[in-house]
Design a protein around this motif. Structure first.
Motif, PDB file in Angstrom:
ATOM      1  N   THR A 138     -41.768 -52.246  28.773  1.00  0.00           N
ATOM      2  CA  THR A 138     -40.321 -52.429  28.624  1.00  0.00           C
ATOM      3  C   THR A 138     -39.667 -52.187  29.975  1.00  0.00           C
ATOM      4  O   THR A 138     -40.208 -51.481  30.826  1.00  0.00           O
ATOM      5  CB  THR A 138     -39.707 -51.448  27.599  1.00  0.00           C
ATOM      6  N   TYR A 139     -38.490 -52.781  30.155  1.00  0.00           N
ATOM      7  CA  TYR A 139     -37.719 -52.543  31.371  1.00  0.00           C
ATOM      8  C   TYR A 139     -36.260 -52.819  31.063  1.00  0.00           C
ATOM      9  O   TYR A 139     -35.910 -53.862  30.497  1.00  0.00           O
ATOM     10  CB  TYR A 139     -38.188 -53.447  32.516  1.00  0.00           C
ATOM     11  N   ASP A 140     -35.377 -51.899  31.440  1.00  0.00           N
ATOM     12  CA  ASP A 140     -33.938 -52.049  31.289  1.00  0.00           C
ATOM     13  C   ASP A 140     -33.330 -52.171  32.684  1.00  0.00           C
ATOM     14  O   ASP A 140     -33.321 -51.200  33.444  1.00  0.00           O
ATOM     15  CB  ASP A 140     -33.359 -50.838  30.563  1.00  0.00           C
ATOM     16  N   PRO A 141     -32.838 -53.357  33.051  1.00  0.00           N
ATOM     17  CA  PRO A 141     -32.313 -53.546  34.408  1.00  0.00           C
ATOM     18  C   PRO A 141     -31.069 -52.707  34.706  1.00  0.00           C
ATOM     19  O   PRO A 141     -30.810 -52.394  35.867  1.00  0.00           O
ATOM     20  CB  PRO A 141     -32.005 -55.039  34.486  1.00  0.00           C
ATOM     21  N   GLU A 142     -30.307 -52.336  33.686  1.00  0.00           N
ATOM     22  CA  GLU A 142     -29.117 -51.520  33.936  1.00  0.00           C
ATOM     23  C   GLU A 142     -29.478 -50.102  34.353  1.00  0.00           C
ATOM     24  O   GLU A 142     -28.890 -49.552  35.281  1.00  0.00           O
ATOM     25  CB  GLU A 142     -28.222 -51.499  32.700  1.00  0.00           C
TER      26      GLU A 142
ATOM     27  N   ARG B  16     -32.671 -49.286  35.235  1.00  0.00           N
ATOM     28  CA  ARG B  16     -33.854 -49.414  36.095  1.00  0.00           C
ATOM     29  C   ARG B  16     -34.983 -48.492  35.629  1.00  0.00           C
ATOM     30  O   ARG B  16     -35.722 -47.940  36.429  1.00  0.00           O
ATOM     31  CB  ARG B  16     -33.498 -49.173  37.560  1.00  0.00           C
ATOM     32  N   SER B  17     -35.121 -48.354  34.319  1.00  0.00           N
ATOM     33  CA  SER B  17     -36.181 -47.525  33.750  1.00  0.00           C
ATOM     34  C   SER B  17     -36.875 -48.312  32.645  1.00  0.00           C
ATOM     35  O   SER B  17     -36.400 -49.364  32.214  1.00  0.00           O
ATOM     36  CB  SER B  17     -35.596 -46.223  33.188  1.00  0.00           C
ATOM     37  N   GLY B  18     -37.995 -47.789  32.191  1.00  0.00           N
ATOM     38  CA  GLY B  18     -38.732 -48.471  31.136  1.00  0.00           C
ATOM     39  C   GLY B  18     -40.014 -47.740  30.807  1.00  0.00           C
ATOM     40  O   GLY B  18     -40.121 -46.526  30.998  1.00  0.00           O
TER      41      GLY B  18
ATOM     42  N   THR C 254     -51.711 -46.381  25.806  1.00  0.00           N
ATOM     43  CA  THR C 254     -50.738 -45.294  25.783  1.00  0.00           C
ATOM     44  C   THR C 254     -49.463 -45.700  26.520  1.00  0.00           C
ATOM     45  O   THR C 254     -49.533 -46.073  27.692  1.00  0.00           O
ATOM     46  CB  THR C 254     -51.319 -44.028  26.448  1.00  0.00           C
ATOM     47  N   PRO C 255     -48.283 -45.626  25.857  1.00  0.00           N
ATOM     48  CA  PRO C 255     -47.038 -45.904  26.568  1.00  0.00           C
ATOM     49  C   PRO C 255     -46.604 -44.695  27.383  1.00  0.00           C
ATOM     50  O   PRO C 255     -46.683 -43.559  26.921  1.00  0.00           O
ATOM     51  CB  PRO C 255     -46.047 -46.199  25.433  1.00  0.00           C
ATOM     52  N   VAL C 256     -46.167 -44.953  28.615  1.00  0.00           N
ATOM     53  CA  VAL C 256     -45.700 -43.887  29.500  1.00  0.00           C
ATOM     54  C   VAL C 256     -44.372 -44.330  30.111  1.00  0.00           C
ATOM     55  O   VAL C 256     -44.296 -45.412  30.699  1.00  0.00           O
ATOM     56  CB  VAL C 256     -46.726 -43.586  30.618  1.00  0.00           C
ATOM     57  N   PRO C 257     -43.326 -43.512  29.981  1.00  0.00           N
ATOM     58  CA  PRO C 257     -42.022 -43.902  30.539  1.00  0.00           C
ATOM     59  C   PRO C 257     -41.969 -43.711  32.053  1.00  0.00           C
ATOM     60  O   PRO C 257     -42.682 -42.886  32.622  1.00  0.00           O
ATOM     61  CB  PRO C 257     -41.052 -42.948  29.837  1.00  0.00           C
ATOM     62  N   PHE C 258     -41.099 -44.486  32.692  1.00  0.00           N
ATOM     63  CA  PHE C 258     -40.790 -44.270  34.104  1.00  0.00           C
ATOM     64  C   PHE C 258     -39.273 -44.296  34.256  1.00  0.00           C
ATOM     65  O   PHE C 258     -38.565 -44.932  33.479  1.00  0.00           O
ATOM     66  CB  PHE C 258     -41.464 -45.301  35.019  1.00  0.00           C
ATOM     67  N   ASP C 259     -38.789 -43.589  35.272  1.00  0.00           N
ATOM     68  CA  ASP C 259     -37.342 -43.512  35.491  1.00  0.00           C
ATOM     69  C   ASP C 259     -36.934 -44.373  36.684  1.00  0.00           C
ATOM     70  O   ASP C 259     -37.771 -45.008  37.330  1.00  0.00           O
ATOM     71  CB  ASP C 259     -36.886 -42.062  35.661  1.00  0.00           C
TER      72      ASP C 259
ATOM     73  N   PRO D  39     -51.288 -35.480  36.924  1.00  0.00           N
ATOM     74  CA  PRO D  39     -51.784 -36.193  35.737  1.00  0.00           C
ATOM     75  C   PRO D  39     -52.405 -35.279  34.677  1.00  0.00           C
ATOM     76  O   PRO D  39     -52.457 -35.640  33.515  1.00  0.00           O
ATOM     77  CB  PRO D  39     -52.815 -37.158  36.306  1.00  0.00           C
ATOM     78  N   GLU D  40     -52.840 -34.106  35.058  1.00  0.00           N
ATOM     79  CA  GLU D  40     -53.456 -33.188  34.099  1.00  0.00           C
ATOM     80  C   GLU D  40     -52.410 -32.492  33.236  1.00  0.00           C
ATOM     81  O   GLU D  40     -52.628 -32.234  32.064  1.00  0.00           O
ATOM     82  CB  GLU D  40     -54.281 -32.137  34.842  1.00  0.00           C
ATOM     83  N   GLU D  41     -51.261 -32.160  33.809  1.00  0.00           N
ATOM     84  CA  GLU D  41     -50.243 -31.365  33.116  1.00  0.00           C
ATOM     85  C   GLU D  41     -49.104 -32.229  32.586  1.00  0.00           C
ATOM     86  O   GLU D  41     -48.891 -32.333  31.397  1.00  0.00           O
ATOM     87  CB  GLU D  41     -49.671 -30.312  34.081  1.00  0.00           C
ATOM     88  N   ASP D  42     -48.327 -32.797  33.496  1.00  0.00           N
ATOM     89  CA  ASP D  42     -47.125 -33.543  33.151  1.00  0.00           C
ATOM     90  C   ASP D  42     -47.260 -34.939  33.726  1.00  0.00           C
ATOM     91  O   ASP D  42     -46.939 -35.164  34.877  1.00  0.00           O
ATOM     92  CB  ASP D  42     -45.896 -32.816  33.733  1.00  0.00           C
ATOM     93  N   PHE D  43     -47.726 -35.869  32.930  1.00  0.00           N
ATOM     94  CA  PHE D  43     -48.023 -37.218  33.387  1.00  0.00           C
ATOM     95  C   PHE D  43     -46.716 -37.938  33.690  1.00  0.00           C
ATOM     96  O   PHE D  43     -46.173 -38.674  32.870  1.00  0.00           O
ATOM     97  CB  PHE D  43     -48.812 -37.967  32.303  1.00  0.00           C
ATOM     98  N   ARG D  44     -46.159 -37.690  34.890  1.00  0.00           N
ATOM     99  CA  ARG D  44     -44.883 -38.274  35.293  1.00  0.00           C
ATOM    100  C   ARG D  44     -45.118 -39.341  36.354  1.00  0.00           C
ATOM    101  O   ARG D  44     -45.728 -39.090  37.385  1.00  0.00           O
ATOM    102  CB  ARG D  44     -43.950 -37.196  35.847  1.00  0.00           C
ATOM    103  N   ILE D  45     -44.626 -40.558  36.093  1.00  0.00           N
ATOM    104  CA  ILE D  45     -44.778 -41.665  37.040  1.00  0.00           C
ATOM    105  C   ILE D  45     -43.792 -41.491  38.186  1.00  0.00           C
ATOM    106  O   ILE D  45     -42.606 -41.254  37.971  1.00  0.00           O
ATOM    107  CB  ILE D  45     -44.555 -43.014  36.344  1.00  0.00           C
ATOM    108  N   THR D  46     -44.319 -41.562  39.416  1.00  0.00           N
ATOM    109  CA  THR D  46     -43.478 -41.403  40.596  1.00  0.00           C
ATOM    110  C   THR D  46     -43.301 -42.706  41.368  1.00  0.00           C
ATOM    111  O   THR D  46     -42.460 -42.772  42.270  1.00  0.00           O
ATOM    112  CB  THR D  46     -44.077 -40.344  41.551  1.00  0.00           C
ATOM    113  N   LEU D  47     -44.086 -43.746  41.038  1.00  0.00           N
ATOM    114  CA  LEU D  47     -44.013 -45.019  41.753  1.00  0.00           C
ATOM    115  C   LEU D  47     -44.476 -46.126  40.829  1.00  0.00           C
ATOM    116  O   LEU D  47     -45.493 -45.986  40.142  1.00  0.00           O
ATOM    117  CB  LEU D  47     -44.900 -45.011  42.993  1.00  0.00           C
ATOM    118  N   VAL D  48     -43.724 -47.224  40.799  1.00  0.00           N
ATOM    119  CA  VAL D  48     -44.121 -48.431  40.082  1.00  0.00           C
ATOM    120  C   VAL D  48     -44.003 -49.576  41.066  1.00  0.00           C
ATOM    121  O   VAL D  48     -42.943 -49.791  41.662  1.00  0.00           O
ATOM    122  CB  VAL D  48     -43.200 -48.721  38.873  1.00  0.00           C
ATOM    123  N   THR D  49     -45.082 -50.319  41.257  1.00  0.00           N
ATOM    124  CA  THR D  49     -45.049 -51.492  42.128  1.00  0.00           C
ATOM    125  C   THR D  49     -45.968 -52.549  41.533  1.00  0.00           C
ATOM    126  O   THR D  49     -46.777 -52.261  40.652  1.00  0.00           O
ATOM    127  CB  THR D  49     -45.448 -51.110  43.570  1.00  0.00           C
ATOM    128  N   LEU D  50     -45.851 -53.783  41.997  1.00  0.00           N
ATOM    129  CA  LEU D  50     -46.705 -54.841  41.482  1.00  0.00           C
ATOM    130  C   LEU D  50     -48.144 -54.657  41.937  1.00  0.00           C
ATOM    131  O   LEU D  50     -48.385 -54.253  43.081  1.00  0.00           O
ATOM    132  CB  LEU D  50     -46.200 -56.208  41.913  1.00  0.00           C
TER     133      LEU D  50
END
Length: 67
Positions: free
Chosen positions: A7-11, A13-15, A23-28, A53-64
């Motif tokens: 998913t991606y919301d252009p307004e 800029r998260s998804g 597994t779905p993982v959100p990004f901000d 990735p072991e504790e808090d699986f938080r995405i810090t970068l999304v690129t193609l």
């Protein structure tokens, strides 16, 4: 790490991305902006970087994903 845009919301800029195991993982907006992208379509393969990735699986970068 690789994933698929789900998913991606252009307004906001998260998804979400789907990991290869489904597994779905959100990004901000900060993770999206760090990759320098302008748009993301569901189904696109992306490369993600995660913090702690072991504790808090938080995405810090999304690129193609490129070959």
């Amino acid at each position: 790490m690789q994933a698929t845009a789900y998913t991606y919301d252009p307004e906001s800029r998260s998804g979400q991305v789907l990991l290869d195991d489904g597994t779905p993982v959100p990004f901000d907006a900060a993770a999206f902006d760090a990759g320098g992208l302008r748009l993301l379509r569901p189904g696109q393969r992306v490369r993600i970087e995660v913090e702690d990735p072991e504790e808090d699986f938080r995405i810090t970068l999304v690129t193609l994903q490129t070959l």
